[in-house]
Each structure stands twice: as structure tokens, then as C-alpha cells.
Design a protein around this motif. Structure first.
Motif, PDB file in Angstrom:
ATOM      1  N   UNK A  22       1.736   9.054 -12.544  1.00 51.08           N
ATOM      2  CA  UNK A  22       2.940   9.849 -12.129  1.00 51.08           C
ATOM      3  C   UNK A  22       4.142   9.881 -12.851  1.00 51.08           C
ATOM      4  N   UNK A  23       4.119   9.007 -13.986  1.00 50.35           N
ATOM      5  CA  UNK A  23       5.329   8.957 -14.943  1.00 50.35           C
ATOM      6  C   UNK A  23       6.349   8.100 -14.550  1.00 50.35           C
ATOM      7  N   UNK A  24       5.833   6.801 -13.808  1.00 53.26           N
ATOM      8  CA  UNK A  24       6.875   5.905 -13.432  1.00 53.26           C
ATOM      9  C   UNK A  24       7.116   5.131 -14.561  1.00 53.26           C
ATOM     10  N   UNK A  25       8.258   4.643 -14.844  1.00 52.63           N
ATOM     11  CA  UNK A  25       8.315   3.803 -16.184  1.00 52.63           C
ATOM     12  C   UNK A  25       8.247   2.182 -15.403  1.00 52.63           C
ATOM     13  N   UNK A  26       7.825   1.300 -16.448  1.00 57.91           N
ATOM     14  CA  UNK A  26       7.752   0.142 -16.077  1.00 57.91           C
ATOM     15  C   UNK A  26       8.894  -0.665 -16.389  1.00 57.91           C
ATOM     16  N   UNK A  27       9.496  -1.301 -15.172  1.00 61.74           N
ATOM     17  CA  UNK A  27      10.512  -2.119 -15.639  1.00 61.74           C
ATOM     18  C   UNK A  27      10.464  -3.650 -15.923  1.00 61.74           C
ATOM     19  N   UNK A  28       9.577  -4.186 -15.436  1.00 64.37           N
ATOM     20  CA  UNK A  28       9.179  -5.427 -15.466  1.00 64.37           C
ATOM     21  C   UNK A  28       7.597  -5.587 -15.419  1.00 64.37           C
ATOM     22  N   UNK A  29       7.117  -6.278 -16.296  1.00 69.21           N
ATOM     23  CA  UNK A  29       5.421  -6.485 -16.274  1.00 69.21           C
ATOM     24  C   UNK A  29       4.860  -7.790 -15.421  1.00 69.21           C
ATOM     25  N   UNK A  30       5.785  -8.694 -15.371  1.00 67.09           N
ATOM     26  CA  UNK A  30       5.277  -9.846 -14.421  1.00 67.09           C
ATOM     27  C   UNK A  30       6.587 -10.536 -13.488  1.00 67.09           C
ATOM     28  N   UNK A  31       5.921 -11.073 -12.370  1.00 64.40           N
ATOM     29  CA  UNK A  31       6.673 -11.828 -11.799  1.00 64.40           C
ATOM     30  C   UNK A  31       8.209 -11.354 -11.318  1.00 64.40           C
ATOM     31  N   UNK A  32       8.381 -10.371 -10.955  1.00 65.09           N
ATOM     32  CA  UNK A  32       7.402  -9.459 -10.279  1.00 65.09           C
ATOM     33  C   UNK A  32       7.288  -8.189 -11.086  1.00 65.09           C
ATOM     34  N   UNK A  33       6.043  -7.428 -10.887  1.00 66.78           N
ATOM     35  CA  UNK A  33       5.749  -6.291 -11.502  1.00 66.78           C
ATOM     36  C   UNK A  33       6.590  -4.931 -10.738  1.00 66.78           C
ATOM     37  N   UNK A  34       7.408  -4.290 -11.510  1.00 64.74           N
ATOM     38  CA  UNK A  34       8.539  -3.526 -11.030  1.00 64.74           C
ATOM     39  C   UNK A  34       8.339  -2.092 -11.778  1.00 64.74           C
ATOM     40  N   UNK A  35       8.225  -1.078 -11.128  1.00 64.55           N
ATOM     41  CA  UNK A  35       8.125   0.434 -11.752  1.00 64.55           C
ATOM     42  C   UNK A  35       9.409   1.164 -11.099  1.00 64.55           C
ATOM     43  N   UNK A  36       9.702   2.227 -11.936  1.00 61.66           N
ATOM     44  CA  UNK A  36      10.574   3.311 -11.360  1.00 61.66           C
ATOM     45  C   UNK A  36      10.390   4.700 -11.727  1.00 61.66           C
ATOM     46  N   UNK A  37      11.054   5.432 -10.711  1.00 58.20           N
ATOM     47  CA  UNK A  37      10.955   6.976 -11.196  1.00 58.20           C
ATOM     48  C   UNK A  37      12.564   7.310 -11.531  1.00 58.20           C
ATOM     49  N   UNK A  38      13.349   6.552 -11.637  1.00 60.40           N
ATOM     50  CA  UNK A  38      14.631   6.913 -12.031  1.00 60.40           C
ATOM     51  C   UNK A  38      15.596   6.472 -10.743  1.00 60.40           C
ATOM     52  N   UNK A  39      15.022   6.817  -9.558  1.00 61.88           N
ATOM     53  CA  UNK A  39      15.625   6.500  -8.527  1.00 61.88           C
ATOM     54  C   UNK A  39      15.182   5.426  -7.701  1.00 61.88           C
ATOM     55  N   UNK A  40      13.791   5.209  -7.441  1.00 62.89           N
ATOM     56  CA  UNK A  40      13.343   4.278  -6.727  1.00 62.89           C
ATOM     57  C   UNK A  40      12.797   3.523  -7.442  1.00 62.89           C
ATOM     58  N   UNK A  41      13.223   1.945  -7.058  1.00 61.65           N
ATOM     59  CA  UNK A  41      12.476   0.923  -7.657  1.00 61.65           C
ATOM     60  C   UNK A  41      11.309   0.251  -6.804  1.00 61.65           C
ATOM     61  N   UNK A  42      10.063   0.051  -7.302  1.00 63.82           N
ATOM     62  CA  UNK A  42       9.021  -0.301  -6.760  1.00 63.82           C
ATOM     63  C   UNK A  42       8.343  -1.510  -7.060  1.00 63.82           C
ATOM     64  N   UNK A  43       8.366  -2.741  -6.215  1.00 59.73           N
ATOM     65  CA  UNK A  43       7.749  -3.888  -6.535  1.00 59.73           C
ATOM     66  C   UNK A  43       6.105  -3.689  -6.149  1.00 59.73           C
ATOM     67  N   UNK A  44       5.232  -4.051  -7.079  1.00 60.89           N
ATOM     68  CA  UNK A  44       3.707  -3.998  -6.831  1.00 60.89           C
ATOM     69  C   UNK A  44       3.403  -5.259  -6.714  1.00 60.89           C
ATOM     70  N   UNK A  45       2.892  -5.825  -5.458  1.00 60.09           N
ATOM     71  CA  UNK A  45       2.616  -7.182  -5.274  1.00 60.09           C
ATOM     72  C   UNK A  45       1.406  -7.568  -4.976  1.00 60.09           C
TER      73      UNK A  45
END
Length: 233
Positions: A22-45
């Protein structure tokens, strides 16, 4: 105060693949894993005790927790607290500052993800009054709509918003909680076609709001069960 979306997963790679599609960008690859679409920040746990909801971060929640304990059960966890509103959505109150680099991530910026224009989370609640009181106690301020109307929005100081809906208001599947994207009548069909091309399963094709019976809204889900409302308005 920073609020992010918190989604569980039983397979981190599957969830990352879903968001990258869905073309979200990875902000953090570990501890925690976080992605974003520019507005929403999503932690994948991937933690087996993780539940779908939101996480809010600030140095201390002592005052809010004292008030919240008069409204609902608050459970201490490592680094903060967890509670739930009548929608069943978990709310994590973390007593620390958000440390992931978020340059360019703001509710004021355009989204670059395929789902379109993120407008916050939608929650269907069995008790509008209780949910409204809970979110206001957490520092969210009322925006559009009203409890009496059966639809009302709240946002925190950073602009992260939620929409509360009363029971029996939405004539389609409803997964608590759900991302909400509003893209307009012209753009949403284009976005729907892009999602179809990715072969992402569609939970529901919605024709209810179209007089010609055309699919103009869809709902998808991430691997952790979070809903995505891809709507035209």
C-alpha cells in the motif's frame, strides 16, 4: 502527546508486506516496527498479547488515569497503562516521549499511500456518552458532529482524530477500529482499481450508497484485523 495506531500481527513479514504494498514507508525496522502513509503512524506489534487499538505517549498520565479509574478499569502494564472504551478498542497510555523519527509525518500533509487521504480512525460504540467522556478525559477535543447526532469526531493536540458512530448507523461491515480514508467521488474508483491490482483481499464491496449499484466504497483488512474504510466521502 503523540498518538499512533497499534496493530497486532501473527507474522511480521506478512504485515510489513501488506503495508509496503500500500506504499507505506518504513520509519523503524525494529523495537518497534513503525510504518507511515504520511499522516498515520502504525506500530506493527508481533507480541502475542498485543491488541488492535491506539497508543498515546507523554511523560505522565497520572491525572488522566486518576480520572479514568472512575469511568472504567485501568490496567498497569510495563511503561504505562491499558484500558478500553465501549467499542472494545484498546487504548495504551505510555509514559514516555515518542522517539521514532517522524520528519514529514503530520495530519496536515498529503498522504502518499495508495489508500488515499487518511482522516483518522472510526469506532462503532454501544455507548456514545461513555465513549465521548472517555476520549475527552484523555485530552481529545470535540470536532464535528455530536453525540445526539450519532456521529462525532475528536482529535488530540497533534491532530490525530477518531470518529465515534452509534450502533446501527453504518450499513456495512464494521471492524473496530478501522482506518478511514475519504477520497472523493472521482478519485475513490481509481484507488479501488489500484487496490484490486494488488490482489489484496476485499472484505466488502459496498454499493449501498450508489443509486446505480456501482461499487464505490470498499473495506479491506490488515493481517492483524484492523479495518480500512476506503470511502468516497
Amino acid at each position: 502527546m503523540t498518538t499512533i495506531i497499534h496493530t497486532p500481527t501473527n507474522n511480521l513479514e506478512n504485515s510489513l508486506s501488506f503495508y509496503k504494498q500500500l506504499k507505506f514507508e518504513v520509519l523503524s525496522e525494529a523495537d518497534p516496527v513503525v510504518v507511515t502513509d504520511g499522516k498515520a503512524m502504525v506500530e506493527i506489534n508481533p507480541d502475542r498479547y498485543a491488541r488492535a487499538g491506539v497508543k498515546s505517549f507523554k511523560e505522565s498520565w497520572a491525572a488522566e488515569v486518576a480520572a479514568m479509574e472512575k469511568l472504567t478499569k485501568v490496567t498497569p502494564i510495563d511503561g504505562g497503562y491499558v484500558l478500553s472504551d465501549p467499542s472494545g478498542v484498546w487504548i495504551y497510555l505510555m509514559e514516555q516521549e515518542w522517539e521514532i523519527a517522524t520528519v514529514g509525518v503530520t495530519m496536515e500533509n498529503p498522504c502518499f499511500g495508495i489508500p488515499g487521504n487518511f482522516m483518522g480512525l472510526s469506532l462503532e460504540t454501544t455507548d456514545m456518552d461513555a465513549s465521548a467522556t472517555l476520549w475527552q478525559t484523555l485530552g481529545f477535543e470535540k470536532g464535528m458532529g455530536s453525540v445526539e447526532q450519532g456521529w462525532v469526531t475528536y482529535a488530540d493536540a497533534g491532530g490525530f482524530g477518531i470518529s465515534l458512530m452509534k450502533p446501527l448507523m453504518c450499513p456495512h461491515l464494521f471492524f473496530n477500529p478501522s482506518f478511514t480514508y475519504f477520497n472523493g467521488k472521482e478519485n475513490n474508483p481509481i484507488i479501488i482499481d489500484k487496490i484490486r491490482a494488488l490482489d489484496i483481499p476485499i472484505a466488502e464491496e459496498i454499493t449501498h450508497f450508489n443509486k446505480e449499484g456501482i461499487v464505490d466504497n470498499i473495506i479491506i483488512r490488515d493481517p492483524g484485523g484492523y479495518g480500512f474504510f476506503i470511502f468516497n466521502d
